[in-house]
Design an enzyme around this catalytic site. Structure first.
Site, PDB file in Angstrom:
ATOM      1  N   SER A   1      42.654  42.361  23.004  1.00 55.09           N
ATOM      2  CA  SER A   1      42.423  42.965  24.321  1.00 55.09           C
ATOM      3  C   SER A   1      41.998  44.420  24.174  1.00 55.09           C
ATOM      4  O   SER A   1      42.369  45.093  23.206  1.00 55.09           O
ATOM      5  CB  SER A   1      43.716  42.910  25.145  1.00 55.09           C
ATOM      6  OG  SER A   1      43.586  43.645  26.334  1.00 55.09           O
TER       7      SER A   1
ATOM      8  N   TYR B   1      52.353  44.859  25.449  1.00 57.10           N
ATOM      9  CA  TYR B   1      51.085  44.118  25.299  1.00 57.10           C
ATOM     10  C   TYR B   1      50.123  44.868  24.370  1.00 57.10           C
ATOM     11  O   TYR B   1      49.490  44.264  23.492  1.00 57.10           O
ATOM     12  CB  TYR B   1      50.487  43.940  26.692  1.00 57.10           C
ATOM     13  CG  TYR B   1      49.277  43.056  26.803  1.00 57.10           C
ATOM     14  CD1 TYR B   1      49.392  41.669  26.812  1.00 57.10           C
ATOM     15  CD2 TYR B   1      48.000  43.614  26.952  1.00 57.10           C
ATOM     16  CE1 TYR B   1      48.266  40.860  26.958  1.00 57.10           C
ATOM     17  CE2 TYR B   1      46.879  42.818  27.101  1.00 57.10           C
ATOM     18  CZ  TYR B   1      47.013  41.439  27.101  1.00 57.10           C
ATOM     19  OH  TYR B   1      45.897  40.641  27.240  1.00 57.10           O
TER      20      TYR B   1
END
Ligand code: NAP
Length: 242
Positions: free
Chosen positions: A140, A153
């Protein structure tokens, strides 16, 4: 028979990758965690378009479950060989670090980072023996840039980026490439709760990306023709950050 294993193939980006793998001629192993209806839909669509595959349920955040289910699939299906592995399964559980619980930290790290480790280690052996393999990890923008509210994350995805680069150097001599794609905002269930109107204004291309656009890049990195690309992280973010 040559197979592609896609973790988190029941929905979103993983589903689009399953379709791409089927179109590339692979027998697709559609992994999912709990959403059997959506996983069934993915497989039905693959078959409706002339492809083939099967569902392979396991929880990537649980190493025993991976060992038991994926491990026994590999042992049982000796005529099938996982040539392509797409580590796509991921979850987010946002919050400021100050208030982040152990569960939020562990849940996200276990899924993306530990999931990558335990799934890849199992699949790697036959790639090493066959001297061919393609591993693509879905990371990501958050793992490249770091995003506030996503310490868990960002850490998980940055960890997978480091692992991608390290593993690529370990297995390159065996004809195995290891790359990552780093999406920005992609329209899936994961981003459904975000304010798309406000966020897309920040993106030079002025829109969220589609799962198919990510799958296209994954298909390229997973193709035999991408043989000289490894340890790379390809951003797919509409120009948001590079
Ligand atoms: P999504 O629509 O929420 O789908 C998540 C998929 O992962 C589902 O198939 C889900 O299975 C599966 N999954 C979740 N936890 C799992 C587990 N423990 N074991 C096995 N499967 C599990 O998410 P998405 O947007 O497609 O995201 C896919 C990947 O892209 C993730 O790694 C995510 O971090 C990354 N990403 C997404 C975006 C974005 O904007 N959407 C941006 C950057 C990166 P069930 O259906 O069974 O729950």
């Amino acid at each position: 028979m040559k197979c592609a294993l896609v973790t988190g193939g029941s929905r979103g980006i993983g589903r689009a990758i399953c379709y791409k793998m089927a179109a590339m001629g692979y027998y697709v192993l559609v992994n999912y965690k709990g959403n059997i209806d959506e996983a069934d839909n993915t497989l039905a669509e693959i078959k409706a378009n002339g492809g083939d595959g099967e569902l392979l349920q396991f929880n990537v955040a649980d190493k025993n479950d991976i060992q038991q289910k994926l491990g026994s699939w590999i042992e049982t299906n000796t005529e099938k060989y996982i040539e392509v592995l797409i580590n796509n399964a991921g979850v987010k559980d946002d919050g400021l670090m100050m208030w982040m619980t152990d569960q939020q930290w562990d849940g996200v790290l276990n899924t993306s980072l530990n999931g990558f480790f335990y799934v890849t280690r199992l699949v790697l052996n036959s790639m090493l023996v066959k001297k061919y393999g393609r591993i693509v990890n879905v990371v990501s923008l958050s793992g490249l840039k770091g995003l506030p509210g996503q310490v868990n994350y960002s850490a998980a995805k940055a960890g997978v980026i480091g692992a991608t680069k390290a593993l690529a150097q370990e297995v390159g001599r065996r004809g195995i490439t290891v790359n990552a794609v780093a999406p920005g905002f992609i329209a899936t269930d994961m981003t459904a709760g975000l304010d798309e109107k406000e966020l897309k204004a920040m993106v030079p291309l002025k829109r969220f990306g589609t799962p198919e656009e990510v799958a296209h890049a994954v298909g390229f990195l997973a193709s035999p023709e991408a043989a000289y690309i490894t340890a790379e992280v390809l951003s797919i973010n509409g120009g948001l950050y590079s």
